[in-house]
Enzyme design. Structure first.
Site, PDB file in Angstrom:
ATOM      1  N   ASP A 124      41.333  40.461  41.051  1.00  0.00           N
ATOM      2  CA  ASP A 124      40.385  41.508  40.670  1.00  0.00           C
ATOM      3  C   ASP A 124      39.335  41.069  39.658  1.00  0.00           C
ATOM      4  OD1 ASP A 124      42.101  41.211  38.557  1.00  0.00           O
ATOM      5  OD2 ASP A 124      42.540  43.337  38.309  1.00  0.00           O
ATOM      6  N   GLU A 125      39.123  39.760  39.496  1.00  0.00           N
ATOM      7  CA  GLU A 125      38.096  39.325  38.561  1.00  0.00           C
ATOM      8  C   GLU A 125      37.509  37.984  38.970  1.00  0.00           C
ATOM      9  OE1 GLU A 125      39.476  38.282  34.579  1.00  0.00           O
ATOM     10  OE2 GLU A 125      41.533  38.237  35.318  1.00  0.00           O
TER      11      GLU A 125
END
Length: 357
Positions: free
Chosen positions: A101-102
């Site tokens: 998620d990053e």
């Protein structure tokens, strides 16, 4: 630029089930309907009750008994992550995905181009595209280095954009608690607090000899440099994958052989897809077993030739299971890992599948 999707697992669940929007959702690793397991992600509504990631689900239920507790759905989150990263790869040429998620992006070339967009314009566009095309929100940090950008992206969640101008890294970091510094965990923060270092500014101004004595000569200096906002790590376009894994935690302990064999084949198929996407061949196959008394064991085998085939991975895992697992003993978790990767053009050897009856 550092982009971090907001409450990712919980946000994906809200995206698929709009009736959950605004509810106190906890996505749980382990058994969501019992006191076992831990919170993987809490929605912002759940966080208002004090629920946070890594918290035992039993404690979360005490803080927020009216909450909605859902099991982790790894395949779903991986698929949504691929959608987001596809948007980023389309828009920025230098991208480093660091987790599901990053990601980091180096905007130097884009900004240097004639009539090129500035950093805030790029960041806002990425946030808008992710919201429009994927239905999720993301927070972004802009800074001159990765460390500060990472710290900035968490400054105004959810959906925020924080800009730290070059030369102001220490001013931005300094007032924050030392435990907030990326790479400083609770144990290190406790050790620093014990000698009077409460803020990141305190760490930047601390006696270097004391830090070296406490953390070692290299790490002591690195911690102080990071506290001053110094970081020269570049974007890594080729992050070397050391291993890939999949695991399943059971809502109820199981000793059913057919269920276990079905899950081994399912996880092997999942790992096959991930290896083929990254053009990897694995030589080492490992299983992880956690029993109902919380005892955990791992067993591994190195194949005579590398493979990315699900049938061969499952066959090796099945053979390990027959040696490591006593039939009838309940399992709480079953995991499968592949590692010891080699070049894609390495010689391969077909291994006939072993069946579990």
């Amino acid at each position: 630029l550092h982009l971090d999707l907001d409450a990712f697992y919980a946000s994906v669940e809200e995206k698929l089930r709009p009736e959950l929007v605004g509810q106190p959702i906890s996505v749980v690793m382990g058994e969501a309907n019992t006191l076992r397991g831990a919170v993987a992600t809490a929605s912002y509504a759940a966080r208002s009750y004090g629920v946070h990631s890594a918290m035992p689900v039993g404690q979360a239920r005490k803080l927020c008994p009216q909450g909605i507790y859902l099991p982790v759905r790894h395949e779903l989150y991986q698929e949504v992550s691929r959608e987001v990263m596809g948007v980023l790869k389309r828009e920025v040429p230098l991208l480093e995905q660091v987790s599901i998620d990053e990601a980091y992006a180096d905007l130097t070339a884009m900004q240097a181009a004639e009539d090129g967009p500035d950093g805030p314009e790029i960041a806002t566009r990425l946030q808008t595209l992710i919201r429009q095309e994927v239905g999720l929100t993301a927070s972004v940090g802009l800074a001159a280095n990765k460390l500060t950008a990472k710290m900035a992206s968490g400054h105004r969640k959810p959906g925020g954009l924080t800009i730290v101008e070059p030369g102001y890294e220490a001013d931005f970091l300094g007032p924050q608690p030392v435990g907030k510094l990326h790479g400083v965990g609770p144990k290190w923060a406790g050790r620093l607090n014990s000698i009077g270092i409460e803020t990141i500014a305190d760490l930047a101004a601390a006696d270097l000899a004391t830090l070296r004595e406490m953390f070692g000569p290299h790490l002591g200096r690195e911690l102080q440099e990071r506290a001053a906002g110094v970081d020269d790590h570049p974007i890594s376009l080729n992050r070397e994958t050391k291993s890939l894994s999949a695991e399943r935690t059971f809502f109820e302990d199981t000793s059913d052989r057919r269920t276990l064999w079905r899950l081994i084949r399912q996880m092997a198929a999942e790992l096959e897809g991930r290896m083929q996407k990254e053009a990897l061949l694995a030589r080492t196959i490992a299983i992880k077993l956690r029993f109902n008394d919380w005892r955990m064991i791992t067993r591994a085998v190195t194949l005579p030739a590398p493979t990315d085939a699900a049938s061969e991975v499952a066959a090796a895992a099945g053979a390990l299971m027959r040696r490591a697992w006593v039939a009838g003993r309940p399992l709480r978790l079953l995991g499968l890992r592949v590692s010891n990767f080699v070049e894609p053009d390495a010689p391969r050897q077909l291994v006939f599948p072993l069946h579990c009856s």
